[in-house]
Design an enzyme around this catalytic site. Structure first.
Site, PDB file in Angstrom:
ATOM      1  N   HIS A   1       0.835  -1.197   0.000  1.00  0.00           N
ATOM      2  CA  HIS A   1       0.000   0.000   0.000  1.00  0.00           C
ATOM      3  C   HIS A   1       0.869   1.245   0.000  1.00  0.00           C
ATOM      4  O   HIS A   1       1.271   1.724   1.065  1.00  0.00           O
ATOM      5  CB  HIS A   1      -0.905  -0.011   1.237  1.00  0.00           C
ATOM      6  CG  HIS A   1      -1.793  -1.214   1.309  1.00  0.00           C
ATOM      7  ND1 HIS A   1      -1.336  -2.457   1.686  1.00  0.00           N
ATOM      8  CD2 HIS A   1      -3.110  -1.366   1.042  1.00  0.00           C
ATOM      9  CE1 HIS A   1      -2.342  -3.322   1.655  1.00  0.00           C
ATOM     10  NE2 HIS A   1      -3.429  -2.707   1.269  1.00  0.00           N
TER      11      HIS A   1
ATOM     12  N   GLY B   1      -3.497  -3.580  11.443  1.00  0.00           N
ATOM     13  CA  GLY B   1      -4.010  -4.019  10.155  1.00  0.00           C
ATOM     14  C   GLY B   1      -5.528  -4.122  10.242  1.00  0.00           C
ATOM     15  O   GLY B   1      -6.227  -3.472   9.486  1.00  0.00           O
ATOM     16  N   PRO B   2      -6.029  -4.933  11.175  1.00  0.00           N
ATOM     17  CA  PRO B   2      -7.474  -4.938  11.408  1.00  0.00           C
ATOM     18  C   PRO B   2      -7.889  -3.544  11.898  1.00  0.00           C
ATOM     19  O   PRO B   2      -7.494  -3.118  12.993  1.00  0.00           O
ATOM     20  CB  PRO B   2      -7.636  -6.020  12.480  1.00  0.00           C
ATOM     21  CG  PRO B   2      -6.445  -6.934  12.263  1.00  0.00           C
ATOM     22  CD  PRO B   2      -5.334  -5.981  11.930  1.00  0.00           C
TER      23      PRO B   2
ATOM     24  N   ASP C   1      -9.286   7.076   7.434  1.00  0.00           N
ATOM     25  CA  ASP C   1     -10.747   7.024   7.353  1.00  0.00           C
ATOM     26  C   ASP C   1     -11.281   5.662   7.796  1.00  0.00           C
ATOM     27  O   ASP C   1     -12.321   5.574   8.443  1.00  0.00           O
ATOM     28  CB  ASP C   1     -11.208   7.295   5.920  1.00  0.00           C
ATOM     29  CG  ASP C   1     -10.888   8.714   5.459  1.00  0.00           C
ATOM     30  OD1 ASP C   1     -11.372   9.653   6.094  1.00  0.00           O
ATOM     31  OD2 ASP C   1     -10.150   8.863   4.482  1.00  0.00           O
TER      32      ASP C   1
ATOM     33  N   HIS D   1      -4.126   3.411  -3.181  1.00  0.00           N
ATOM     34  CA  HIS D   1      -4.218   2.788  -1.856  1.00  0.00           C
ATOM     35  C   HIS D   1      -3.453   1.476  -1.744  1.00  0.00           C
ATOM     36  O   HIS D   1      -2.596   1.329  -0.895  1.00  0.00           O
ATOM     37  CB  HIS D   1      -5.690   2.544  -1.500  1.00  0.00           C
ATOM     38  CG  HIS D   1      -5.874   1.705  -0.276  1.00  0.00           C
ATOM     39  ND1 HIS D   1      -5.846   2.231   0.991  1.00  0.00           N
ATOM     40  CD2 HIS D   1      -6.047   0.358  -0.128  1.00  0.00           C
ATOM     41  CE1 HIS D   1      -6.002   1.247   1.867  1.00  0.00           C
ATOM     42  NE2 HIS D   1      -6.130   0.111   1.220  1.00  0.00           N
TER      43      HIS D   1
ATOM     44  N   ARG E   1     -18.023 -17.988  38.534  1.00  0.00           N
ATOM     45  CA  ARG E   1     -17.713 -16.545  38.473  1.00  0.00           C
ATOM     46  C   ARG E   1     -17.391 -16.025  39.874  1.00  0.00           C
ATOM     47  O   ARG E   1     -16.541 -15.158  40.064  1.00  0.00           O
ATOM     48  CB  ARG E   1     -18.854 -15.753  37.826  1.00  0.00           C
ATOM     49  CG  ARG E   1     -20.168 -15.843  38.566  1.00  0.00           C
ATOM     50  CD  ARG E   1     -21.312 -15.129  37.810  1.00  0.00           C
ATOM     51  NE  ARG E   1     -22.597 -15.408  38.421  1.00  0.00           N
ATOM     52  CZ  ARG E   1     -23.495 -14.480  38.737  1.00  0.00           C
ATOM     53  NH1 ARG E   1     -23.273 -13.215  38.480  1.00  0.00           N
ATOM     54  NH2 ARG E   1     -24.644 -14.827  39.281  1.00  0.00           N
TER      55      ARG E   1
ATOM     56  N   GLU F   1     -17.433  -4.001  24.535  1.00  0.00           N
ATOM     57  CA  GLU F   1     -16.656  -5.231  24.667  1.00  0.00           C
ATOM     58  C   GLU F   1     -15.408  -5.228  23.782  1.00  0.00           C
ATOM     59  O   GLU F   1     -14.317  -5.616  24.224  1.00  0.00           O
ATOM     60  CB  GLU F   1     -17.531  -6.442  24.321  1.00  0.00           C
ATOM     61  CG  GLU F   1     -18.748  -6.628  25.221  1.00  0.00           C
ATOM     62  CD  GLU F   1     -19.937  -5.762  24.836  1.00  0.00           C
ATOM     63  OE1 GLU F   1     -19.872  -5.061  23.794  1.00  0.00           O
ATOM     64  OE2 GLU F   1     -20.940  -5.760  25.575  1.00  0.00           O
TER      65      GLU F   1
ATOM     66  N   ASP G   1     -32.471 -15.309  30.333  1.00  0.00           N
ATOM     67  CA  ASP G   1     -32.141 -14.305  29.322  1.00  0.00           C
ATOM     68  C   ASP G   1     -32.286 -14.850  27.904  1.00  0.00           C
ATOM     69  O   ASP G   1     -32.427 -14.084  26.956  1.00  0.00           O
ATOM     70  CB  ASP G   1     -30.731 -13.742  29.543  1.00  0.00           C
ATOM     71  CG  ASP G   1     -30.724 -12.554  30.500  1.00  0.00           C
ATOM     72  OD1 ASP G   1     -31.813 -12.053  30.839  1.00  0.00           O
ATOM     73  OD2 ASP G   1     -29.634 -12.134  30.912  1.00  0.00           O
TER      74      ASP G   1
ATOM     75  N   HIS H   1     -28.427 -14.607  24.657  1.00  0.00           N
ATOM     76  CA  HIS H   1     -27.382 -14.465  25.668  1.00  0.00           C
ATOM     77  C   HIS H   1     -26.730 -15.793  26.044  1.00  0.00           C
ATOM     78  O   HIS H   1     -25.752 -15.805  26.790  1.00  0.00           O
ATOM     79  CB  HIS H   1     -27.958 -13.819  26.931  1.00  0.00           C
ATOM     80  CG  HIS H   1     -28.235 -12.344  26.793  1.00  0.00           C
ATOM     81  ND1 HIS H   1     -28.977 -11.821  25.765  1.00  0.00           N
ATOM     82  CD2 HIS H   1     -27.849 -11.277  27.542  1.00  0.00           C
ATOM     83  CE1 HIS H   1     -29.046 -10.501  25.904  1.00  0.00           C
ATOM     84  NE2 HIS H   1     -28.366 -10.153  26.970  1.00  0.00           N
TER      85      HIS H   1
END
Lengths: 681, 681
Positions: B31, B119-120, B160, B266, B363, B427, B485, B489
């Site tokens: 690029h 990159g991502p 962008d 690009h 948890r 998240e 839920d 979920h």
């Protein structure tokens, strides 16, 4: 019981509050805060603006309503019950219980009047953007002077959570760019999220943010003043070129003396004591789940709804008279039916692939197939997340979608509206917008990005599968075959990972014919999303004796006879996509060693897994050892009883594709050696 | 060759342009557009502001630089080469080739001076937010009056694409809420993305958007005017309470007569002809990869960098003198080493779990373990995506992180800064910010959400694995055990899907002891991310004869002798998490039928897969049929040679957890029946 009943807007709202707190209490599970906080907004919208007919939830010109903050499900269940949908009070009493019509979050297909399944935050508003897009495009395509047969709005309720999610940025920016003036979002600005008062983690100036997207912003208005919200909606409806956000200041759990304005109101039952206090505070002396007759009558929208639909039907009958062909097509598309000649089109597309036997990348094969389908199916609405030239999702029949400064859909010189959407670099938004388009009806959306970025859109793909929507994801650059862009862009685990999503069909075709079949199946599956995993690099056409079996997901591509061995196979080489050619080359090498193997091409294991066991055993007989070959993680292949899997359980590297395939062992030599090891010869 | 060399800023920028276009041309891949467009901005930052020492890329107080538009990798490679990093011109000539130090996208750990793998799109700027957060917190924790040993900035370049991505919304909103005044982002506002001129799909008023997040916005400035960009950076550095976005108007592919300002610039090589035209146009007559000595000297930052570091080292030595204990801790934490007594802490946490043998949700078991670890490890920086009370990621030692109106980190009465981050409903942003925190050093970040929403953050989890970062994802509510839920979920495919990500350790512990071990392993694995999948519902403690083997990922939990059978096992029940108790109950029932089975608990198959084959065969002997039990998709279990898998290959339902487990066949009866079918008895 009071002798004279108060049917004021405040009491109509209190009916919602009571049902919400009582149902959550009965289930001892759920979210009373949002329904109680948005009850007045709901009265303003559902009593004074929403165009709907509870007796016919499928009326095509109804307004769409999306509860993007889906945890507030009791709000929509209360509204559907009160306005007259087929949702009796017994269902509300069974809130969140097995096989009730009132699941924890609203689910389309389960509850009449629910337009989309919401809960995963930010996706509801994005679905709404898709619905509003579909409406705008259908209106541009089908309405004629004096005949506005497509003329409805999309309303969405959303909360702080939706606005914090990144997808709200993607979808709302698109709504602004697309000038979706008939999209009206009502923001429940209560300043509370699960962790408490949002100020330390959510300081966005939301009105300024939405203005920056090109939205019309109204408010803040008092979200407990029905007249104020009503006026704001009325104003929003006048927007000609912008979507509207109405900011409504509210108190979460409004009405509850001790829980209102607290995070505790969000996601747990109020408790018997607080419910009693709330009943007293709001002046609602009625028993749980009891709606006095006058209130029920005041809420009932069936008569008004039937009249609205009847009025539309009268107008539609004139449209049918004046534009009979258009009407037939409109009805077909809204019903989601394919054209009568779909089979012929598909056969032609597949036959052309066989006949030409071209060596092209499967992404190019996809475009070739799409040329057939887009030319014949006006409902195909393509797009790409800013990789059009790479995904090859555009065709001669799909001009780029553009909007005029006045908000109108641009019509080109040939009289066509755009049918290819530049979604920008917004993979998740694209996927959720496509879901909204499919939910609205009238279009079959498809969209492209690189396979690795299916990660970004993954939950919207899951939602499509859960909702049984026909959307097609075109995922190109599907392996290390992508080459120099390197491990950030090279899919390794993505094919395997997408195959785990229940209800999603995953295709990784090996050549032009398999790609054409994959498209055929994806379009024919009315109630199932599909993902097409396509190569960047060229793939040779693989000659086939029986092309029809591709539709079964896996098939015998080449028996030993094809490479001159008159023996029965002693092993099966099982491959997908770009590795099918490798299997064929290995078969030929093995033939030189007098080792007869069968090559099975498995473009879609999800489809193959649904075939009858007899066919499955014909293709993969129990007695033949199988060696799978796919340039990706090996985990998913063991369920086919493989003796060995040639795959890639690490990340790739940045180098030309040919170098990478060799480096990672995708060579004829390695396949031959693996087969010999498995067979011990 | 010119006789007198021009070492003006414009020519320094042209050196970047030339290297970028020549390397892309040589690779025929890459690029050129972004490096050529941002070359002048790079001169302003890297020559005039960036605090770095090319001879020591690991200097702890260096400024961090992130190329969020990672496809422009030749920009950073050119800069690293020119300023004096160990990146010789031969590496630039090997751009995008196998095992070069110049992969297609920048990769941390591969190239000295690259701070994060990008990159991502959108994730680089989010990493930068994490880096700036880490800097701010470390400064608050370690700096003392007159001793600013932590005092550096984080700079990010972005385009962008990054700004369209939803994650930019999440991370930049957090940067505003956190008042990260030392974060400076330079926006390459060139109006072009891959699909062309962005106007039809990207109309955001980006300055207004960032102001809405609480950012300081400068510009637009002319991105090709080095002095203007220089002045903007100087101004940005004065911000006391806000991050800064500098909007730089640029031309993509600047310098190329025919490609500048086009999408074609690009992502593809300019071609020999256009490169020749570009050389002429910009006045760069030198051969490919040739940098004249004067230009090279003007770019070399080694002397200035060494002086800057030396100055800091002098100051740091005074800090060491005055605060020796703090200095020891600071150095340990920046090195990523655990405290010397970590083993003791871990043993105590695990021993306490065994001793108390509590029945709690895993948890909760996680929170109990975290109480031990957070009390002893000040580097633990917790957080949750607005589910703190559900994820239980907070502890007594981790007060909520807050910032004062002046931008300072709030210190509580006990003199502590906050160590638990309310990420809001973000998240993906959370996961990428955690990656940035880990990359910066000084902290071990962990964060929570529901397992299903790992979908939202999935690519950032992948990036952590690719980058080998120690981050810990706490994913609670890990199955249909979540209950009411409902399917939106309820995780079904997520455990299996996370296990496919190469380099990620996935734990699904069955009780308090396994949870404590999971945490121990996650923290001890310096170069590996971990995901802990934890139940909403209570799980009984399972008594163990040998607790140490939990660290092996799978172990024999109960032989037939435990249920009174003096026989060798004839089958293995293999289970994880909440299904281990079911395996134990089935074992007891089967014992009544005189069928002796072994129960293997497999809290982490990824860890087990790395054990030596001898141990693996001890736990899962080849001759014993295995029956796996997990409340999720079955696909991943076949690789363990299972005869049957009791799982769930469809979506869940909304109902209480107990009802669901029964409905979907997670019952003792079904396990017993399955074992009997497998054994034929």
């Amino acid at each position: 019981m009071a002798d004279t009943l108060d049917t004021s807007p405040a009491q109509l709202a209190n009916a919602i509050r009571a049902l919400a707190m009582d149902a959550v209490q009965q289930a001892n599970s759920g979210h009373p805060g949002a329904p109680m906080g948005m009850a007045d907004i709901a009265v303003a919208l559902w009593k004074r603006h929403l165009k709907h007919n509870p007796s016919d939830p499928q009326w095509v010109d109804r307004d769409r309503f999306v509860l993007s903050n889906g945890h507030g499900s009791m709000l929509i269940y209360a509204l559907l019950h009160l306005t007259g949908y087929d949702l009796p009070i017994e269902e509300l009493k069974a809130f969140r219980q097995m096989h009730s019509k009132t699941p924890g979050h609203p689910e389309v297909g389960v509850t009449p009047g629910v337009e989309t399944t919401t809960g995963p935050l930010g996706q509801g508003i994005s679905n709404a953007v898709g619905m509003a897009l579909a409406e705008k495009l259908l209106a541009a395509e089908f309405n004629r002077e004096g005949h506005s047969v497509v003329d409805h709005r999309t309303y969405a309720f959303l909360g702080d959570g939706c606005l914090m999610e990144g997808i709200s940025h993607e979808a709302c920016a698109l709504a602004g760019a697309w000038k979706l003036n008939k999209l009206i979002a009502l923001y429940d600005d209560n300043g509370i999220s699960i962790d408490g008062q949002v100020a330390p983690w959510f300081i966005d100036d939301t009105p300024a943010r939405f203005k920056a997207y090109g939205w019309n912003v109204i408010g803040p208005v008092d979200g407990h003043d029905v007249d104020a919200v009503d006026a704001a909606i009325a104003q929003a409806k006048t927007s000609a070129d912008k979507p509207t956000l109405i900011v409504c200041k509210t108190s979460i759990g409004k009405g509850s003396p001790n829980r209102a304005n607290t995070a505790k109101a969000h996601g747990e039952a109020l408790g018997a004591e607080e419910i009693a206090l709330t009943r007293a505070a709001i002046g609602w002396p009625h028993a749980p789940f009891e709606i006095p007759a006058d209130i029920a009558a005041a809420w009932d929208c069936r008569t008004a709804g039937a009249a609205a639909q009847s009025d539309w039907e009268d107008r539609y009958s004139l449209y049918v008279r004046d534009f009979p062909a258009l009407a037939v097509d409109f009805e077909r598309r809204m019903a989601g039916d394919l054209p009568d000649n779909f089979a012929e089109i598909a056969v032609a597309a597949v036959a052309a692939a066989h006949e030409k036997a071209e060596t092209v990348a499967s992404r190019k094969a996809s475009q070739i197939a799409l040329e057939h389908f887009t030319a014949a199916l006006p409902e195909l609405l393509g797009g790409s997340a800013d990789l059009t030239g790479s995904n090859l999702t555009n065709t001669k029949s799909t001009p780029a979608l553009r909007f005029g400064a006045d908000g109108s859909v641009v019509v080109n010189e040939a009289g066509q509206i755009g049918r290819h959407v530049n979604y920008g670099v917004r993979e998740f938004g694209m996927a959720a917008v496509m879901n909204g388009v499919a939910l609205h009806g009238g279009f079959i959306p498809y969209g492209g990005t690189f396979l690795t970025f299916s990660d970004y859109s993954r939950n919207a793909i899951r939602m499509a599968a859960l909702m049984k929507l026909r959307v097609v994801h075109v995922f190109t650059h599907d392996s290390i075959g992508l080459g120099e862009d390197g491990p950030t862009h090279q899919s390794v685990e993505h094919a395997a990972s997408l195959r785990l999503i229940p209800g999603l069909d995953v295709w990784r075709p090996a050549d032009t014919a398999e790609t054409a079949v994959a498209w055929t199946m994806a379009l024919a599956n009315k109630h199932r999303p599909s993902a097409l995993l396509l190569s960047r690099q060229n793939l040779p056409y693989a000659p086939k004796t029986d092309a029809d079996v591709i539709t079964k997901g896996a098939y015998i591509l080449a028996e030993p006879a094809e490479v001159g061995l008159k023996k029965k196979p002693v092993a099966v080489l099982l491959a997908t996509g770009s590795e099918v050619q490798l299997a064929l080359m290995a078969q030929a090498e093995l033939a030189k060693l007098k080792i007869p193997v069968r090559v099975v091409s498995m473009p879609s294991n999800t489809v193959f897994d649904r075939q009858d066991p007899k066919y499955q055993k014909e293709v993969l007989p129990a007695k033949l050892p199988r060696i799978a070959i796919e340039a990706g993680v090996t985990s998913g292949w063991w369920k086919y009883g493989c003796a060995a899997v040639i795959g890639l359980d690490t990340y790739g590297e940045s180098a030309p594709a040919g170098v990478l395939f060799k480096h990672f062992g995708f060579t004829t030599d390695n396949v031959v050696a693996t087969v010999r090891t498995v067979l011990g010869r």
